[in-house]
Motif scaffolding. Structure first.
Motif, short mmCIF file in Angstrom:
data_model
loop_
_atom_site.label_atom_id
_atom_site.label_comp_id
_atom_site.label_asym_id
_atom_site.label_seq_id
_atom_site.Cartn_x
_atom_site.Cartn_y
_atom_site.Cartn_z
N UNK A 1 7.49 -0.96 17.53
CA UNK A 1 8.95 -0.43 16.82
C UNK A 1 8.36 0.33 15.53
N UNK A 2 7.65 -0.58 14.20
CA UNK A 2 6.84 0.56 13.35
C UNK A 2 7.10 2.10 13.23
N UNK A 3 6.31 2.10 14.62
CA UNK A 3 5.61 3.36 14.86
C UNK A 3 6.94 4.36 14.90
N UNK A 4 8.13 3.88 15.46
CA UNK A 4 9.41 4.55 15.43
C UNK A 4 9.92 4.37 13.99
N UNK A 5 9.95 3.70 13.37
CA UNK A 5 10.17 3.53 12.63
C UNK A 5 9.87 4.91 11.88
N UNK A 6 8.43 5.27 11.31
CA UNK A 6 7.56 5.93 11.11
C UNK A 6 8.13 7.79 12.05
N UNK A 7 8.44 7.78 12.72
CA UNK A 7 9.01 8.80 13.59
C UNK A 7 7.81 9.51 14.41
N UNK A 8 7.07 8.81 14.91
CA UNK A 8 6.16 8.44 15.61
C UNK A 8 6.40 9.09 16.82
N UNK A 47 2.09 10.48 -3.24
CA UNK A 47 1.22 11.42 -2.27
C UNK A 47 2.88 10.69 -1.30
N UNK A 48 1.70 10.97 0.38
CA UNK A 48 3.66 10.88 0.75
C UNK A 48 3.22 9.53 2.04
N UNK A 49 3.68 8.39 2.00
CA UNK A 49 3.83 7.91 2.46
C UNK A 49 4.02 7.50 3.78
N UNK A 50 5.23 8.04 4.39
CA UNK A 50 5.26 8.18 5.75
C UNK A 50 4.44 9.40 6.73
N UNK A 51 4.07 10.47 6.08
CA UNK A 51 2.84 11.40 7.35
C UNK A 51 1.59 10.56 7.19
N UNK A 52 1.29 9.86 6.00
CA UNK A 52 0.21 8.69 6.24
C UNK A 52 0.37 7.81 7.30
N UNK A 53 1.26 7.19 7.54
CA UNK A 53 1.25 5.95 8.30
C UNK A 53 1.31 6.42 9.24
N UNK A 54 2.27 7.50 9.90
CA UNK A 54 2.37 8.79 10.97
C UNK A 54 0.29 8.58 11.53
N UNK A 55 0.04 8.83 10.76
CA UNK A 55 -1.53 9.26 10.44
C UNK A 55 -2.52 7.67 11.18
N UNK A 56 -2.25 7.01 10.66
CA UNK A 56 -2.94 6.07 10.90
C UNK A 56 -2.74 4.76 12.48
N UNK A 57 -1.59 4.93 12.06
CA UNK A 57 -0.38 4.56 13.20
C UNK A 57 -0.89 4.90 14.46
N UNK A 58 -0.89 6.79 14.10
CA UNK A 58 -0.87 6.93 15.85
C UNK A 58 -3.07 7.26 16.19
N UNK A 59 -3.10 7.17 15.51
CA UNK A 59 -4.84 6.36 15.71
C UNK A 59 -5.20 5.48 16.06
N UNK A 75 0.80 -1.50 -0.08
CA UNK A 75 0.02 -0.02 0.54
C UNK A 75 0.88 0.81 -0.10
N UNK A 76 2.21 1.19 0.60
CA UNK A 76 2.97 2.51 0.51
C UNK A 76 3.22 2.46 -0.94
N UNK A 77 3.73 1.57 -1.41
CA UNK A 77 4.41 1.72 -2.77
C UNK A 77 3.59 2.09 -3.52
N UNK A 78 2.06 1.88 -3.35
CA UNK A 78 1.41 2.59 -3.64
C UNK A 78 0.80 3.69 -4.10
N UNK A 79 0.90 4.23 -3.00
CA UNK A 79 0.42 5.60 -2.53
C UNK A 79 1.66 6.58 -3.10
N UNK A 80 3.01 6.21 -3.26
CA UNK A 80 4.41 7.00 -3.15
C UNK A 80 3.89 6.92 -5.05
#
Ligand SMILES: N[C@@H](CCC(=O)N[C@@H](CS)C(=O)NCC(=O)O)C(=O)O
Length: 214
Positions: free
Chosen positions: A171-178, A126-138, A117-122
């Motif tokens: 761990x993934x959250x940290x990788x995305x800078x959350x 789009x902004x896969x990192x920003x998207x990831x931070x948003x969905x993981x944070x929620x 999905x992130x490859x597709x957003x890219x």
């Protein structure tokens, strides 16, 4: 048994923790499937497609050749076939709560930040990192609201399927800078897990296909 997986795959990591808690890690050969190899990754190969029609990891192969996909189904099988120690609390209410948190991560977060999905957003600009931070944070905020306030684990005194799903997701959250400071109950449960060898041995950097540290 054989576990087809990838060192940094959070879903594979869940199964490694489950195998470790059950004392079965030594009975299971780790077979790396390189999700980032040239040509889109080995998960898309014909050989792997025969193991998992979703072209994903993990896949558990039993000694008699039967194949099982989906990390929660694999954990449920492990728990039924090897009941001690249990990965699900015995009492109905904590059992359902552990599954509730596991599903927030399994269904509500991980698929939304999956590699393909992130490859597709890219590819769509789009902004896969920003998207990831948003969905993981929620999702983590929902887990925090559902966690036991006193712990030590997410649901009670023993690690459960909820903690098994949490640790790789943190761990993934940290990788995305959350920033995880807003999640004290999750950090507490993560620290409780970090004291257990099964969780430590399952970490990505300890896997045979992890790149050598430099
Ligand atoms: N619901 C599945 C999710 C499996 C999954 O998404 N695996 C990821 C790695 S964590 C994968 O294989 N991704 C490959 C891709 O996106 O091409 C499970 O829990 O096993």
């Amino acid at each position: 048994m054989k576990l087809y997986g990838y060192w940094r795959s959070s879903a594979t990591w869940r199964v490694r923790i489950g195998l470790g808690l059950k004392g079965l890690a030594a009975n299971c050969e780790i077979v790396p499937v390189d999700l980032r190899s040239a040509g889109g990754g080995e998960q898309r190969s014909e050989a792997h497609g025969a193991r998992n029609p979703m072209a994903q990891v993990p896949v558990l192969e039993l000694d008699d050749g039967r194949l099982l996909t989906q990390s929660l189904a694999i954990l449920a099988w492990l728990d039924a076939a090897h009941p001690s120690p249990p990965l699900w609390p015995a009492d109905p209410w904590p059992r359902a709560r552990a599954m509730e948190i596991a599903e927030i991560i399994n269904a509500g977060v991980q698929p939304l930040q999956n590699l393909s999905l992130l490859q597709h957003i890219k590819a769509l600009g789009g902004d896969p990192e920003g998207w990831s931070r948003e969905v993981i944070g929620r999702g983590l905020a929902a887990c925090e609201a559902k966690a036991d306030p006193t712990g030590p684990f997410l649901v009670g005194e023993e690690p459960s399927v909820a903690d098994i799903c949490l640790v790789p997701q943190m761990h993934n959250a940290r990788l995305f800078g959350l920033d995880l400071a807003a999640f004290p109950a999750l950090l507490r449960a993560e620290a409780a897990c970090a004291a257990l060898p099964a969780f430590l041995d399952a970490r990505p950097e300890r896997q045979p296909d992890a790149p050598a540290p430099h």
